[in-house]
Design a protein around this motif. Structure first.
Motif, PDB file in Angstrom:
ATOM      1  N   GLY A   3      -2.703  -0.279  -6.447  1.00 44.88           N
ATOM      2  CA  GLY A   3      -2.826   1.096  -6.901  1.00 44.88           C
ATOM      3  C   GLY A   3      -3.285   2.012  -5.781  1.00 44.88           C
ATOM      4  N   PRO A   7       0.430   4.499  -2.957  1.00 42.01           N
ATOM      5  CA  PRO A   7       0.688   5.863  -2.489  1.00 42.01           C
ATOM      6  C   PRO A   7       0.627   6.002  -0.962  1.00 42.01           C
ATOM      7  CG  PRO A   7      -0.803   5.887  -4.360  1.00 42.01           C
ATOM      8  CD  PRO A   7      -0.642   4.456  -3.965  1.00 42.01           C
ATOM      9  N   LEU A  87       1.914  16.680  -2.576  1.00 41.36           N
ATOM     10  CA  LEU A  87       1.103  15.466  -2.360  1.00 41.36           C
ATOM     11  C   LEU A  87      -0.265  15.616  -3.007  1.00 41.36           C
ATOM     12  CD1 LEU A  87       1.622  14.541   1.407  1.00 41.36           C
ATOM     13  CD2 LEU A  87       2.427  13.300  -0.582  1.00 41.36           C
ATOM     14  N   MET A  88      -0.829  16.816  -2.861  1.00 34.84           N
ATOM     15  CA  MET A  88      -2.180  17.047  -3.384  1.00 34.84           C
ATOM     16  C   MET A  88      -2.233  17.007  -4.905  1.00 34.84           C
ATOM     17  SD  MET A  88      -3.294  20.085  -0.806  1.00 34.84           S
ATOM     18  CE  MET A  88      -4.789  20.535  -1.682  1.00 34.84           C
ATOM     19  N   LEU A  89      -1.072  17.129  -5.544  1.00 28.98           N
ATOM     20  CA  LEU A  89      -1.044  17.087  -7.010  1.00 28.98           C
ATOM     21  C   LEU A  89      -0.968  15.651  -7.535  1.00 28.98           C
ATOM     22  CD1 LEU A  89       1.386  20.060  -7.699  1.00 28.98           C
ATOM     23  CD2 LEU A  89      -1.064  19.984  -8.164  1.00 28.98           C
ATOM     24  N   ALA A  90      -0.776  14.698  -6.627  1.00 27.67           N
ATOM     25  CA  ALA A  90      -0.708  13.298  -7.059  1.00 27.67           C
ATOM     26  C   ALA A  90      -2.107  12.805  -7.438  1.00 27.67           C
ATOM     27  CB  ALA A  90      -0.128  12.441  -5.935  1.00 27.67           C
ATOM     28  N   PRO A  91      -2.171  11.922  -8.428  1.00 29.39           N
ATOM     29  CA  PRO A  91      -3.483  11.458  -8.896  1.00 29.39           C
ATOM     30  C   PRO A  91      -4.072  10.380  -7.979  1.00 29.39           C
ATOM     31  CG  PRO A  91      -1.757  10.426 -10.177  1.00 29.39           C
ATOM     32  CD  PRO A  91      -1.068  11.348  -9.204  1.00 29.39           C
ATOM     33  N   VAL A  92      -4.189  10.721  -6.725  1.00 28.52           N
ATOM     34  CA  VAL A  92      -4.785   9.799  -5.739  1.00 28.52           C
ATOM     35  C   VAL A  92      -5.847  10.574  -4.971  1.00 28.52           C
ATOM     36  CG1 VAL A  92      -2.682   8.444  -5.469  1.00 28.52           C
ATOM     37  CG2 VAL A  92      -3.060  10.380  -3.968  1.00 28.52           C
ATOM     38  N   GLY A  93      -6.770   9.843  -4.375  1.00 30.79           N
ATOM     39  CA  GLY A  93      -7.777  10.493  -3.550  1.00 30.79           C
ATOM     40  C   GLY A  93      -7.112  11.118  -2.333  1.00 30.79           C
ATOM     41  N   ARG A  94      -7.731  12.160  -1.802  1.00 29.11           N
ATOM     42  CA  ARG A  94      -7.172  12.795  -0.602  1.00 29.11           C
ATOM     43  C   ARG A  94      -7.139  11.806   0.564  1.00 29.11           C
ATOM     44  NH1 ARG A  94      -5.503  16.427  -4.087  1.00 29.11           N
ATOM     45  NH2 ARG A  94      -6.799  18.271  -4.347  1.00 29.11           N
TER      46      ARG A  94
ATOM     47  N   ALA B  79      -8.751  13.060  -9.366  1.00 28.95           N
ATOM     48  CA  ALA B  79      -7.569  12.205  -9.487  1.00 28.95           C
ATOM     49  C   ALA B  79      -7.212  12.011 -10.963  1.00 28.95           C
ATOM     50  CB  ALA B  79      -7.821  10.865  -8.809  1.00 28.95           C
ATOM     51  N   ARG B  82      -5.672  15.174 -12.267  1.00 24.29           N
ATOM     52  CA  ARG B  82      -4.303  15.399 -11.790  1.00 24.29           C
ATOM     53  C   ARG B  82      -3.275  14.557 -12.556  1.00 24.29           C
ATOM     54  NH1 ARG B  82      -7.152  16.118  -6.984  1.00 24.29           N
ATOM     55  NH2 ARG B  82      -7.026  13.953  -6.284  1.00 24.29           N
ATOM     56  N   ARG B 109       6.438   7.340  -6.998  1.00 21.41           N
ATOM     57  CA  ARG B 109       5.587   6.344  -6.310  1.00 21.41           C
ATOM     58  C   ARG B 109       4.179   6.880  -6.129  1.00 21.41           C
ATOM     59  NH1 ARG B 109      10.315   4.890  -2.254  1.00 21.41           N
ATOM     60  NH2 ARG B 109      11.411   3.394  -3.573  1.00 21.41           N
ATOM     61  N   MET B 110       4.071   8.167  -5.827  1.00 21.58           N
ATOM     62  CA  MET B 110       2.730   8.758  -5.660  1.00 21.58           C
ATOM     63  C   MET B 110       1.938   8.702  -6.967  1.00 21.58           C
ATOM     64  SD  MET B 110       2.310   9.489  -2.527  1.00 21.58           S
ATOM     65  CE  MET B 110       0.762  10.381  -2.553  1.00 21.58           C
ATOM     66  N   PHE B 111       2.651   8.737  -8.080  1.00 21.84           N
ATOM     67  CA  PHE B 111       1.981   8.670  -9.387  1.00 21.84           C
ATOM     68  C   PHE B 111       1.926   7.230  -9.901  1.00 21.84           C
ATOM     69  CE2 PHE B 111       1.008  12.879 -11.146  1.00 21.84           C
ATOM     70  CZ  PHE B 111       1.558  13.698 -10.177  1.00 21.84           C
TER      71      PHE B 111
END
Lengths: 224, 241
Positions: A3, A7, A87-94, B79, B82, B109-111
């Protein structure tokens, strides 16, 4: 773990695909790097003693400024289409975005260095294969992209981003460039072998510190 | 946000301020959006509508105040927040040198989404763009890019949609498709915030309307049929400020 790394690798794969399509970064950094070496080869008389003295500096000027061009382009692509905000809208840490960009830039820069070094070696009459250069180049390149990625994200929002990046980045990168030049000097004959044992751990420490600090700085930089 | 509020409100802003340099953009915005509702956000240029969307979308940090998205506090749990939102902005937020399919695949993939190809086909069909999936974004018209921008926002089936002037640059067919997306069949677990300069669309699509003026919520009302005239009157009065 998948997970977290998924990304990161998605960002790298996307950068590779973009580069495959445009060839912007590889062509510009490669041509620039080779031009630097050719200009110095013409400008100085490449005797063994001259090469031992100025060769490492020439090589790292070529690598560093080529790297700056690549970093500029890497974030230029993100800025132009609004991709960075995507990219910043993805649910991942910066930090995942940061490490993805670092890894992509690292691979491009390492590839360019792998092409430029043999050209440098041929022009300045040095051994084509220099295994000792590998750890030095990898550590210094990692340091350059680790710091450069943050400054590139910062400068991309400025009006004159191409000028701003080297102005912001180079003062912070000076210790890396010095360490890389000294270590390369030890490898190609101008320095003491003991210098290598001094500068390689320095580069490793620099990498460790900045890879810990830069992801945090990056997250503040990319949010307006 | 207390659990009871999480069940009622999709989005809550409390005392949100934001300044760009010395210029204040938001001066203490309080706004809430219950689940199942669409909020139309209106206001003159520079009133702070886009800044509100950017703050909720975690693209910009608020200087002070609290923002909660489905219970997740933005800034602390960004996160998670988002994952709950789909964002449409003026720009499609896509890479010009990649095809639409490559772009959508990347964002899947980013999600960390599964069934990527099926999802891409589904959102492309929703936005009427299936035939253009393998075309480079850079070679498309503004309207087509915008359609794919909306498709990107729908990939992860977000319960909350943030739409910043989604209707600009869209043709009639695309507007119809967008209205279906916004309507969402009156889904009680869907909430939409939409900024627009088109008052009639705001009235037609919204359940609630807020007019932003001078960085504050200057007017807020429900949009029942009986209230439409009051909404028009408030808009005419405040939009020229």
């Amino acid at each position: 773990m998948r997970g977290y790394f998924g990304p990161i690798f998605a960002v790298v794969a996307k950068d590779m695909l973009l580069e495959l399509r445009t060839k912007d970064i590889l062509v510009s950094t490669l041509v620039f790097g080779l031009l630097v070496i050719i200009v110095f080869d013409i400008a100085i008389d490449p005797t063994p003693s001259a090469v031992a003295t100025v060769g490492p500096g020439i090589l790292w000027v070529s690598f560093t400024f080529g790297g700056v061009m690549g970093l500029n382009r890497s974030f230029g692509v993100e800025k132009d289409g609004g991709g960075l905000r995507g990219l910043m809208l993805a649910p991942v840490g910066r930090d995942a975005i940061y490490f993805g960009k670092v890894l992509g830039s690292f691979m491009f820069m390492a590839l360019v260095e792998a092409i430029i070094y043999p050209a440098f070696a041929v022009m300045f009459d040095l051994p084509l294969l220099a295994p000792g250069m590998v750890p030095v180049a990898l550590l210094a390149t990692l340091a350059i992209v680790a710091v450069g990625t943050v400054f590139s994200a910062m400068s991309v929002n400025t009006r004159s981003r191409e000028v701003m990046l080297p102005i912001l980045f180079l003062p912070v990168a000076v210790p890396v460039i010095i360490a890389a030049v000294e270590a390369t000097g030890a490898l190609i004959g101008s320095g003491e072998a003991s210098e290598l044992a001094r500068w390689v751990p320095f580069l490793a420490a620099y990498d460790a510190i900045f890879l810990a600090v830069c992801p945090v700085a990056f997250s503040f930089v990319i949010e307006e | 946000m207390p659990e009871a509020d999480t069940a009622v409100y999709a989005v809550r802003l409390k005392g949100v301020t934001k300044a760009f340099g010395r210029a204040p953009a938001l001066r203490g915005v309080d706004l809430d959006l219950p689940w199942g509702k669409t909020l139309s956000l209106l206001g003159p240029n520079g009133s702070g509508k886009t800044t509100i969307i950017k703050i909720i979308a975690t693209l910009t940090r608020a200087d002070s105040g609290d923002v909660h998205i489905a219970g997740a506090r933005v800034g602390r749990d960004g996160a998670r927040a988002r994952r709950m939102i789909g964002v449409v902005t003026h720009d499609p937020l896509l890479y010009e040198d990649l095809t639409a399919r490559e772009n959508l695949r990347f964002f899947c993939r980013m999600f960390s989404l599964d069934d990527i190809e099926d999802r891409i086909e589904r959102v492309a069909e929703t936005m009427g763009t299936t035939a253009r999936l393998d075309q480079r974004i850079g070679a498309m018209s503004h309207g087509m890019k915008k359609r794919f921008g909306i498709a990107r926002a729908l990939l992860h089936e977000p319960p909350i949609l943030l739409l910043d002037e989604p209707d600009s640059g869209l043709d009639q067919e695309a507007l119809g498709l967008l209205d279906e997306v916004i309507g969402g069949g009156d889904n009680p677990r869907r909430a939409v915030i939409m900024t627009t300069h088109n008052l009639e669309r705001a009235i037609a699509l919204g359940d609630v309307m807020a007019i932003i003026a001078g960085g504050r919520v200057a007017h807020r009302q429900t949009l029942d049929a009986a209230d439409a005239d009051a909404a028009r009157e408030a808009y005419e009065r405040l939009a020229s400020r």
